[in-house]
Design a protein around this motif. Structure first.
Motif, PDB file in Angstrom:
ATOM      1  N   MET A   1       7.404-146.785 -17.243  1.00  0.00           N
ATOM      2  CA  MET A   1       7.041-147.184 -18.609  1.00  0.00           C
ATOM      3  C   MET A   1       8.206-147.919 -19.276  1.00  0.00           C
ATOM      4  O   MET A   1       8.047-148.456 -20.359  1.00  0.00           O
ATOM      5  N   ALA A   2       9.365-147.978 -18.647  1.00  0.00           N
ATOM      6  CA  ALA A   2      10.539-148.599 -19.259  1.00  0.00           C
ATOM      7  C   ALA A   2      10.324-150.099 -19.420  1.00  0.00           C
ATOM      8  O   ALA A   2      10.864-150.705 -20.327  1.00  0.00           O
ATOM      9  N   SER A   3       9.508-150.720 -18.541  1.00  0.00           N
ATOM     10  CA  SER A   3       9.303-152.152 -18.596  1.00  0.00           C
ATOM     11  C   SER A   3       8.172-152.512 -19.569  1.00  0.00           C
ATOM     12  O   SER A   3       7.912-153.679 -19.785  1.00  0.00           O
ATOM     13  N   ASN A   4       7.517-151.489 -20.122  1.00  0.00           N
ATOM     14  CA  ASN A   4       6.396-151.749 -21.036  1.00  0.00           C
ATOM     15  C   ASN A   4       6.897-152.430 -22.300  1.00  0.00           C
ATOM     16  O   ASN A   4       7.723-151.887 -23.026  1.00  0.00           O
ATOM     17  N   SER A   5       6.369-153.641 -22.605  1.00  0.00           N
ATOM     18  CA  SER A   5       6.833-154.391 -23.769  1.00  0.00           C
ATOM     19  C   SER A   5       6.284-153.795 -25.057  1.00  0.00           C
ATOM     20  O   SER A   5       6.717-154.147 -26.128  1.00  0.00           O
ATOM     21  N   LEU A   6       5.281-152.864 -24.948  1.00  0.00           N
ATOM     22  CA  LEU A   6       4.725-152.259 -26.153  1.00  0.00           C
ATOM     23  C   LEU A   6       5.435-150.960 -26.488  1.00  0.00           C
ATOM     24  O   LEU A   6       4.936-150.137 -27.224  1.00  0.00           O
ATOM     25  N   GLU A   7       6.657-150.818 -25.941  1.00  0.00           N
ATOM     26  CA  GLU A   7       7.428-149.613 -26.214  1.00  0.00           C
ATOM     27  C   GLU A   7       8.546-149.962 -27.183  1.00  0.00           C
ATOM     28  O   GLU A   7       9.181-151.013 -27.058  1.00  0.00           O
ATOM     29  N   CYS A   8       8.740-149.111 -28.184  1.00  0.00           N
ATOM     30  CA  CYS A   8       9.785-149.365 -29.173  1.00  0.00           C
ATOM     31  C   CYS A   8      11.157-149.084 -28.545  1.00  0.00           C
ATOM     32  O   CYS A   8      11.352-148.034 -27.938  1.00  0.00           O
ATOM     33  N   PRO A   9      12.149-150.028 -28.682  1.00  0.00           N
ATOM     34  CA  PRO A   9      13.475-149.818 -28.079  1.00  0.00           C
ATOM     35  C   PRO A   9      14.299-148.772 -28.827  1.00  0.00           C
ATOM     36  O   PRO A   9      15.342-148.353 -28.336  1.00  0.00           O
ATOM     37  N   ILE A  10      13.826-148.372 -30.006  1.00  0.00           N
ATOM     38  CA  ILE A  10      14.601-147.412 -30.802  1.00  0.00           C
ATOM     39  C   ILE A  10      14.110-145.980 -30.555  1.00  0.00           C
ATOM     40  O   ILE A  10      14.868-145.096 -30.184  1.00  0.00           O
ATOM     41  N   CYS A  11      12.793-145.733 -30.728  1.00  0.00           N
ATOM     42  CA  CYS A  11      12.279-144.368 -30.541  1.00  0.00           C
ATOM     43  C   CYS A  11      11.727-144.164 -29.136  1.00  0.00           C
ATOM     44  O   CYS A  11      11.346-143.059 -28.766  1.00  0.00           O
ATOM     45  N   LEU A  12      11.677-145.245 -28.335  1.00  0.00           N
ATOM     46  CA  LEU A  12      11.201-145.210 -26.943  1.00  0.00           C
ATOM     47  C   LEU A  12       9.757-144.697 -26.828  1.00  0.00           C
ATOM     48  O   LEU A  12       9.340-144.236 -25.779  1.00  0.00           O
ATOM     49  N   ASP A  13       9.036-144.787 -27.943  1.00  0.00           N
ATOM     50  CA  ASP A  13       7.630-144.372 -27.962  1.00  0.00           C
ATOM     51  C   ASP A  13       6.764-145.629 -28.054  1.00  0.00           C
ATOM     52  O   ASP A  13       7.290-146.738 -28.159  1.00  0.00           O
ATOM     53  N   ALA A  14       5.446-145.458 -28.031  1.00  0.00           N
ATOM     54  CA  ALA A  14       4.547-146.602 -28.200  1.00  0.00           C
ATOM     55  C   ALA A  14       4.763-147.178 -29.595  1.00  0.00           C
ATOM     56  O   ALA A  14       5.022-146.447 -30.544  1.00  0.00           O
ATOM     57  N   LEU A  15       4.686-148.505 -29.698  1.00  0.00           N
ATOM     58  CA  LEU A  15       4.949-149.181 -30.972  1.00  0.00           C
ATOM     59  C   LEU A  15       3.965-148.753 -32.054  1.00  0.00           C
ATOM     60  O   LEU A  15       2.766-148.684 -31.813  1.00  0.00           O
ATOM     61  N   LYS A  16       4.538-148.453 -33.242  1.00  0.00           N
ATOM     62  CA  LYS A  16       3.691-148.131 -34.400  1.00  0.00           C
ATOM     63  C   LYS A  16       3.979-149.170 -35.478  1.00  0.00           C
ATOM     64  O   LYS A  16       5.121-149.355 -35.850  1.00  0.00           O
ATOM     65  N   ASN A  17       2.934-149.863 -35.980  1.00  0.00           N
ATOM     66  CA  ASN A  17       3.103-150.964 -36.945  1.00  0.00           C
ATOM     67  C   ASN A  17       4.224-151.894 -36.477  1.00  0.00           C
ATOM     68  O   ASN A  17       5.250-152.018 -37.137  1.00  0.00           O
ATOM     69  N   PRO A  18       4.060-152.545 -35.325  1.00  0.00           N
ATOM     70  CA  PRO A  18       5.157-153.328 -34.753  1.00  0.00           C
ATOM     71  C   PRO A  18       5.601-154.490 -35.636  1.00  0.00           C
ATOM     72  O   PRO A  18       4.786-155.114 -36.300  1.00  0.00           O
ATOM     73  N   VAL A  19       6.912-154.717 -35.656  1.00  0.00           N
ATOM     74  CA  VAL A  19       7.495-155.879 -36.340  1.00  0.00           C
ATOM     75  C   VAL A  19       8.375-156.601 -35.328  1.00  0.00           C
ATOM     76  O   VAL A  19       8.853-155.999 -34.362  1.00  0.00           O
ATOM     77  N   ALA A  20       8.582-157.926 -35.528  1.00  0.00           N
ATOM     78  CA  ALA A  20       9.377-158.714 -34.587  1.00  0.00           C
ATOM     79  C   ALA A  20      10.623-159.252 -35.271  1.00  0.00           C
ATOM     80  O   ALA A  20      10.578-159.674 -36.423  1.00  0.00           O
ATOM     81  N   TYR A  80       0.829-158.535 -35.075  1.00  0.00           N
ATOM     82  CA  TYR A  80      -0.495-157.983 -34.813  1.00  0.00           C
ATOM     83  C   TYR A  80      -0.745-158.044 -33.321  1.00  0.00           C
ATOM     84  O   TYR A  80      -0.848-159.122 -32.746  1.00  0.00           O
ATOM     85  N   VAL A  81      -0.758-156.893 -32.720  1.00  0.00           N
ATOM     86  CA  VAL A  81      -0.917-156.825 -31.271  1.00  0.00           C
ATOM     87  C   VAL A  81      -2.344-157.244 -30.906  1.00  0.00           C
ATOM     88  O   VAL A  81      -3.299-156.897 -31.598  1.00  0.00           O
ATOM     89  N   ASP A  82      -2.464-158.025 -29.807  1.00  0.00           N
ATOM     90  CA  ASP A  82      -3.791-158.545 -29.455  1.00  0.00           C
ATOM     91  C   ASP A  82      -4.720-157.430 -28.977  1.00  0.00           C
ATOM     92  O   ASP A  82      -4.273-156.360 -28.586  1.00  0.00           O
ATOM     93  N   PRO A  83      -6.032-157.684 -28.991  1.00  0.00           N
ATOM     94  CA  PRO A  83      -7.029-156.611 -28.750  1.00  0.00           C
ATOM     95  C   PRO A  83      -7.055-156.032 -27.337  1.00  0.00           C
ATOM     96  O   PRO A  83      -7.879-155.164 -27.068  1.00  0.00           O
ATOM     97  N   THR A  84      -6.124-156.471 -26.435  1.00  0.00           N
ATOM     98  CA  THR A  84      -6.059-155.796 -25.141  1.00  0.00           C
ATOM     99  C   THR A  84      -5.482-154.394 -25.342  1.00  0.00           C
ATOM    100  O   THR A  84      -5.680-153.520 -24.526  1.00  0.00           O
TER     101      THR A  84
END
Ligand SMILES: [Zn+2]
Ligand SMILES: [Zn+2]
Length: 178
Positions: A1-20, A80-84
């Motif tokens: 899961m380390a390569s998952n781009s939908l993972e937050c680099p700070i909390c290492l959890d799934a992105l919540k309300n992602p910002v770029a 806004y993460v795409d619908p996939t």
């Protein structure tokens, strides 16, 4: 899961309300906010992923001519993460479900409308037939009345004739007796 781009680099959890960040790296909104707040530099922060610096102070828009406002955008943007993504897919599924429900409702309304129109036409035809029937019945009744009146007249005439004959008969028997 380390390569998952939908993972937050700070909390290492799934992105919540992602910002770029301007370098294109994603993190949770709250995670990046606390990351920026802890930055020792008051006007710059480092990307939590690639350490690239980005400005954290946006220009005072009241000092910038209005026609340039559209060229000024905050360095950190909501993504806004795409619908996939599961949540998005669910939304699209919900939407197509809603569309299917609405389509079913519309076609059932169309059916109801057709049935109502049919019933209306039937009632109209029935009332016309009834009116025609009423007219015919009235004619028949008038005809019957006329016939009855004629029969009455005939009866009266017959009665008169009978009375005359009876009187004559009585007279004749009187004559015979005397
Ligand atoms: Zn996070
Ligand atoms: Zn970065």
């Amino acid at each position: 899961m380390a390569s998952n781009s939908l993972e937050c680099p700070i909390c290492l959890d799934a992105l919540k309300n992602p910002v770029a960040t301007p370098c294109g790296h994603l993190s949770c909104e709250t995670c990046l906010k606390s990351h920026v707040r802890s930055s020792p530099d008051p006007i710059h922060a480092n990307c939590p992923t690639c350490r690239a610096t980005f400005p954290i102070v946006s220009p005072d828009l009241s000092l910038v001519p209005k026609k340039y406002h559209m060229f000024i955008s905050p360095s950190v943007r909501r993504v806004y993460v795409d619908p996939t993504n599961e949540e998005g897919a669910e939304t699209i599924e919900n939407l197509s479900e809603k569309v299917a429900l609405l389509e079913a409702r519309v076609s059932s309304l169309q059916r109801e409308k057709r049935v109502l129109i049919e019933r209306c036409e039937n009632a109209f035809h029935a009332s016309r037939k009834h009116q025609e029937g009423e007219k015919a019945a009235r004619l028949v009744a008038e005809e019957a009345k006329k016939e009855m009146r004629a029969a009455h007249k005939k009866y009266d005439a017959m009665k008169e004739k009978y009375q005359g004959v009876k009187t004559q008969c009585v007279l004749v028997s009187f004559c015979r007796l005397s």
